[in-house]
Design a protein around this motif. Structure first.
Motif, mmCIF file in Angstrom:
data_model
loop_
_atom_site.group_PDB
_atom_site.id
_atom_site.type_symbol
_atom_site.label_atom_id
_atom_site.label_comp_id
_atom_site.label_asym_id
_atom_site.label_seq_id
_atom_site.Cartn_x
_atom_site.Cartn_y
_atom_site.Cartn_z
ATOM 1 N N VAL A 193 19.600 -0.433 81.617
ATOM 2 C CA VAL A 193 19.509 -1.061 83.163
ATOM 3 C C VAL A 193 20.569 -0.051 84.061
ATOM 4 O O VAL A 193 21.532 0.542 83.570
ATOM 5 C CB VAL A 193 19.927 -2.409 83.148
ATOM 6 C CG1 VAL A 193 18.789 -3.334 82.647
ATOM 7 C CG2 VAL A 193 21.373 -2.548 82.380
ATOM 8 N N PHE A 195 21.771 -0.067 88.248
ATOM 9 C CA PHE A 195 21.966 -1.159 89.657
ATOM 10 C C PHE A 195 21.942 -0.436 90.985
ATOM 11 O O PHE A 195 22.431 0.597 90.973
ATOM 12 C CB PHE A 195 22.829 -2.054 89.426
ATOM 13 C CG PHE A 195 22.904 -2.691 87.969
ATOM 14 C CD1 PHE A 195 22.131 -3.684 87.603
ATOM 15 C CD2 PHE A 195 23.875 -1.896 87.007
ATOM 16 C CE1 PHE A 195 22.235 -4.308 86.562
ATOM 17 C CE2 PHE A 195 24.064 -2.642 85.731
ATOM 18 C CZ PHE A 195 23.101 -3.660 85.370
ATOM 19 N N GLU A 196 21.469 -1.023 91.963
ATOM 20 C CA GLU A 196 21.721 -0.800 93.363
ATOM 21 C C GLU A 196 21.820 -1.909 94.172
ATOM 22 O O GLU A 196 21.115 -3.054 93.886
ATOM 23 C CB GLU A 196 20.283 -0.176 93.662
ATOM 24 C CG GLU A 196 20.227 1.277 94.383
ATOM 25 C CD GLU A 196 18.998 1.674 94.684
ATOM 26 O OE1 GLU A 196 18.862 1.516 96.040
ATOM 27 O OE2 GLU A 196 17.784 1.759 93.786
ATOM 28 N N LEU A 203 19.109 -4.608 93.112
ATOM 29 C CA LEU A 203 17.999 -4.072 92.297
ATOM 30 C C LEU A 203 18.603 -3.677 90.987
ATOM 31 O O LEU A 203 19.483 -3.250 91.012
ATOM 32 C CB LEU A 203 17.339 -3.098 93.113
ATOM 33 C CG LEU A 203 16.708 -3.051 94.680
ATOM 34 C CD1 LEU A 203 16.360 -1.896 94.945
ATOM 35 C CD2 LEU A 203 16.029 -4.087 94.728
ATOM 36 N N VAL A 204 17.840 -4.439 89.870
ATOM 37 C CA VAL A 204 18.002 -3.877 88.555
ATOM 38 C C VAL A 204 16.910 -3.030 88.084
ATOM 39 O O VAL A 204 15.582 -3.489 87.919
ATOM 40 C CB VAL A 204 18.155 -5.129 87.922
ATOM 41 C CG1 VAL A 204 18.472 -4.736 86.175
ATOM 42 C CG2 VAL A 204 19.069 -6.171 88.201
ATOM 43 N N HIS A 205 16.985 -1.668 88.123
ATOM 44 C CA HIS A 205 16.146 -0.832 87.575
ATOM 45 C C HIS A 205 16.100 -0.818 86.200
ATOM 46 O O HIS A 205 17.275 -0.476 85.444
ATOM 47 C CB HIS A 205 16.287 0.452 88.187
ATOM 48 C CG HIS A 205 16.404 0.567 89.629
ATOM 49 N ND1 HIS A 205 15.376 0.546 90.320
ATOM 50 C CD2 HIS A 205 17.403 0.959 90.671
ATOM 51 C CE1 HIS A 205 15.644 0.406 91.712
ATOM 52 N NE2 HIS A 205 16.694 0.888 91.764
ATOM 53 N N TYR A 206 14.961 -0.921 85.402
ATOM 54 C CA TYR A 206 15.269 -1.069 83.750
ATOM 55 C C TYR A 206 14.063 -0.236 83.378
ATOM 56 O O TYR A 206 13.092 -0.035 83.826
ATOM 57 C CB TYR A 206 15.062 -2.646 83.360
ATOM 58 C CG TYR A 206 13.528 -2.930 83.585
ATOM 59 C CD1 TYR A 206 13.132 -3.514 84.718
ATOM 60 C CD2 TYR A 206 12.619 -2.906 82.451
ATOM 61 C CE1 TYR A 206 11.591 -4.132 84.930
ATOM 62 C CE2 TYR A 206 11.278 -3.234 82.542
ATOM 63 C CZ TYR A 206 10.911 -3.873 83.791
ATOM 64 O OH TYR A 206 9.577 -4.128 84.074
ATOM 65 N N THR A 207 14.259 0.368 81.979
ATOM 66 C CA THR A 207 13.481 0.915 81.113
ATOM 67 C C THR A 207 13.396 0.080 79.741
ATOM 68 O O THR A 207 14.585 -0.166 79.364
ATOM 69 C CB THR A 207 13.476 2.267 81.124
ATOM 70 O OG1 THR A 207 14.824 2.739 80.456
ATOM 71 C CG2 THR A 207 13.512 3.079 82.249
ATOM 72 N N GLU A 235 8.876 0.045 82.503
ATOM 73 C CA GLU A 235 9.757 0.507 83.347
ATOM 74 C C GLU A 235 9.528 -0.236 84.610
ATOM 75 O O GLU A 235 8.342 -0.666 84.978
ATOM 76 C CB GLU A 235 9.580 1.838 83.664
ATOM 77 C CG GLU A 235 10.154 2.981 83.115
ATOM 78 C CD GLU A 235 9.725 4.139 83.509
ATOM 79 O OE1 GLU A 235 9.926 4.473 84.619
ATOM 80 O OE2 GLU A 235 9.257 4.884 82.595
ATOM 81 N N THR A 237 11.529 -2.429 88.189
ATOM 82 C CA THR A 237 12.805 -3.176 89.138
ATOM 83 C C THR A 237 12.745 -4.363 89.453
ATOM 84 O O THR A 237 11.729 -5.296 89.702
ATOM 85 C CB THR A 237 12.765 -2.323 90.498
ATOM 86 O OG1 THR A 237 12.601 -0.991 90.210
ATOM 87 C CG2 THR A 237 13.781 -2.736 91.488
ATOM 88 N N HIS A 239 13.897 -7.482 91.489
ATOM 89 C CA HIS A 239 14.844 -7.750 92.800
ATOM 90 C C HIS A 239 15.388 -9.224 92.520
ATOM 91 O O HIS A 239 15.169 -10.122 92.632
ATOM 92 C CB HIS A 239 13.691 -7.819 93.939
ATOM 93 C CG HIS A 239 12.954 -6.635 94.192
ATOM 94 N ND1 HIS A 239 13.186 -5.859 95.156
ATOM 95 C CD2 HIS A 239 11.937 -6.063 93.407
ATOM 96 C CE1 HIS A 239 12.593 -4.763 94.825
ATOM 97 N NE2 HIS A 239 11.630 -4.817 94.109
#
Ligand code: GCB
Length: 605
Positions: A193, A195-196, A203-207, A235, A237, A239
């Motif tokens: 993970v 983060f932004e 926003l949690v960007h995950y793979t 993959e 995001t 919110h």
């Protein structure tokens, strides 16, 4: 099944994780006969020892404590019949420093590196609904081909002993929890993970990495178990509206749940706790969630009475209580990655971690703390063993980051402790290590290394690689101690002025500074080793720190007194602790409490 799987072994509706901790059979292999006498089928004798623990401090004879070579462990374990068809493995929190694992007499895995976990696949080696036997040959010999670096000396009487090039006892054995795990063939292999922050939202960007092709979905739950966001795909995001950020002293954790499903049918489920926060370097500041944070805390060790470096849940709890009491917000995992349970605790407590790989001893000396400033050169990075050492070090960096990348507490990577960076031969080696860390960290956290005393602004050949500088400094202890303290302060300021010239717009933190102090000594006026001197030394150091704006943190050496190899420089261990080895405060603890409680979070920000 990849044997490097680093996910913390958790249970779920599709996964099992059973503790194998307890009393295991144990034997030293003094005559080096284990291999030829088939100990892989069973360790001889009746000796039992606790796991997890270091083996050294249980025994009353010195030959056992100082024993260097192979030791053997054995235990039986039951594999339930219901697990047939699943992947089954034994996950070792660590084995220090190398381990050969046998299951039911067959070779199952070999692992090098004593401070990171490994998973031994045993699916095909075990009998189901029956007892099975695991035997582990652990070797604790130090060398220059692996981290941490050191040597083995053979005494005239034929006995071997460890000669670490570092200042902590070479504790070894099965020092962390061991678990028997089972999970589906198609399973979650890894996840990341990053983060932004977006106003109050995040926003949690995950793979997610899996071993199959069935669809993946993820969900995020807040601490009230309310669904905060969800998404599908390997993959994506999430919110998160009005995200509760993870922060210093506010270890707010969301549950990140990953599912693989075939229509309605669940294939695998894995859940972990994550904290939403960002870390970056901006000019002279370390920013957490976009706000400057001044680091206050310690270099630590995993070290306590009797269990040695063995993971000790009680000591862990006490350590966190002491850190909170004193007003600390950060520690460095000097000089190796710690037990995973400790990072999980830091996540909950909102304590920051600088995570250090076990790259210590890259300066050929048994007393580098004393010799570093003497001008001694050991040409460490020109040695013929360097290619092998580098390969191992790269693997450890990758494994550490893979294991620890999702912990909100981990804000930076320390890639070396006190290497010999005064020679240009170190630069190429360092570049590869720094590149590897950037390549494998999805969050691209800041990277650093802890600089030894002779690596100054004009001598260190690797300083440019650091996102922030980390200095280990002992002005007033190894250098100009006692009544010369005023000269120490001047010399210290001179070095600092050099750093200001060289690197004014980058944060600099102290990863070590400290003075050995006997908890029994009070003396007025002070002498070195007395509690009074420890405070005078600290006051001088802090005067220096406080007068430079780019100093962004102070991690004193050490949290607690700890065990080292015996010698004329150490009184049954290193006594620079602010707490004793039993975790009781020395006088300096109250001094720190006052200082740290009064420094604002964004001091110097
Ligand atoms: C150092 C080392 C640390 C030692 C410390 C000391 O620079 O990094 O491992 O324990 O000095 O007390 O000498």
């Amino acid at each position: 099944m990849r044997t490097c799987q680093m996910l913390y072994p958790a249970e779920s509706s599709s996964r099992r994780a059973v503790s194998m901790d307890g009393m295991w059979k144990f034997s030293l292999d003094e005559r080096q006969e284990g291999e030829k006498n088939g100990w892989k089928n069973g360790v001889p004798g009746r000796e039992m020892i606790p796991v997890p623990a270091s083996f050294q401090d249980f025994y009353t004879d010195k030959d056992t404590r100082e024993y260097t070579g192979d030791v053997w462990y054995e235990t039986d374990f039951f594999v339930p019949g219901e697990w047939e068809g699943m992947e089954v493995g034994i996950r070792f929190g660590c084995a220090t420093h190398c381990a050969q694992v046998y299951v039911n007499g067959k070779e199952a895995a070999y692992h090098e590196g004593g401070f990171l976990p490994f998973l031994v696949p045993v699916t095909e080696l075990v009998a189901y609904n029956a007892f099975n036997k695991v035997v582990v040959r652990v070797n604790n010999e130090l060398s220059e081909t692996r981290i941490p670096c050191g040597a083995v000396k053979v005494l005239k009487n034929g006995k071997k002993m460890s000669k670490p090039y570092f200042d902590f006892y070479n504790y070894s054995g099965l020092q962390r929890p061991v678990k028997l795990v089972a999970f589906p063939r198609e399973h979650v292999e890894d996840y990341s993970v990053r983060f932004e922050l977006d106003g109050a939202d995040a926003l949690v960007h995950y793979t997610v990495e899996t071993t199959g092709e069935h669809p993946v979905s993820v969900e995020l739950y807040d601490e009230e178990q309310k669904l905060a966001a969800s998404a599908s795909g390997k993959e994506g995001t999430l919110h998160v509206a009005d995200a509760h950020r993870w922060d210093v002293g506010d270890g707010y954790l969301y549950e990140f749940r990953i599912r693989i499903a075939d229509g309605e049918k669940l294939i695998d489920e894995y859940a972990d706790r994550i904290g939403i926060r960002t870390v970056e370097i901006a000019g002279r500041n370390i920013l957490l969630n976009g706000r400057p944070v001044y680091l206050k805390g310690f270099g630590k060790h995993e070290d306590s009475d009797i269990a040695g470096r063995g993971f000790n849940i009680n000591v862990m709890k006490r350590d966190f209580e002491c850190m909170k009491w004193i007003g600390a917000n950060c520690f460095r995992t000097s000089h190796y990655p710690y037990s995973e349970e400790i990072y999980r605790m830091a996540d909950r407590e909102g304590i920051l971690i600088i995570d250090e790989v076990a790259a210590v001893g890259m300066f050929r000396s048994l007393m580098n703390f004393a010799e570093a400033s003497s001008g001694k050169q050991t040409s460490f990075f020109t040695s013929p063993t360097i290619p092998q050492l580098l390969a191992h070090h790269l693997q450890c960096v990758e494994d550490m980051i893979c294991r620890d990348k999702n912990h909100p507490s981990v804000i930076a990577w320390s890639l070396f402790n006190e290497p010999e960076t005064t020679d240009v031969s170190s630069t190429a080696y360092f570049e590869k290590i720094f590149e590897k860390a950037a390549e494998v960290d999805p969050q691209k956290r800041p990277r650093t290394f802890a600089m030894i005393g002779n690596s100054g602004p004009d001598t260190c050949k690797c300083q440019h690689l650091c996102d922030f500088l980390s200095l280990n400094r002992y002005y007033g202890w190894y250098l100009l101690g006692g009544y010369e303290l005023s000269d120490a302060e001047e010399a210290f300021r001179q070095e600092m002025d050099g750093w200001v010239k060289k690197s004014p717009e980058r944060p600099l933190i102290f990863t070590e500074y400290g003075a050995d102090t006997s908890a029994a000594e009070h003396k007025l006026p002070s002498v070195m080793w007395s509690q009074e001197y420890q405070e005078e030394y600290l006051e001088m150091s802090h005067r220096v720190f406080d007068s430079y704006d780019f100093v962004a943190g102070e991690l004193v050496w050490n949290f607690a007194d700890f065990q080292t190899t015996e010698g004329i420089m150490r009184v049954n261990g290193n006594k620079k602790g602010i707490f004793t080895r039993q975790r009781q405060p020395k006088a300096a603890a109250w001094y720190f409490k006052k200082r740290w409680e009064s420094l604002p979070r964004d001091y110097k920000g």
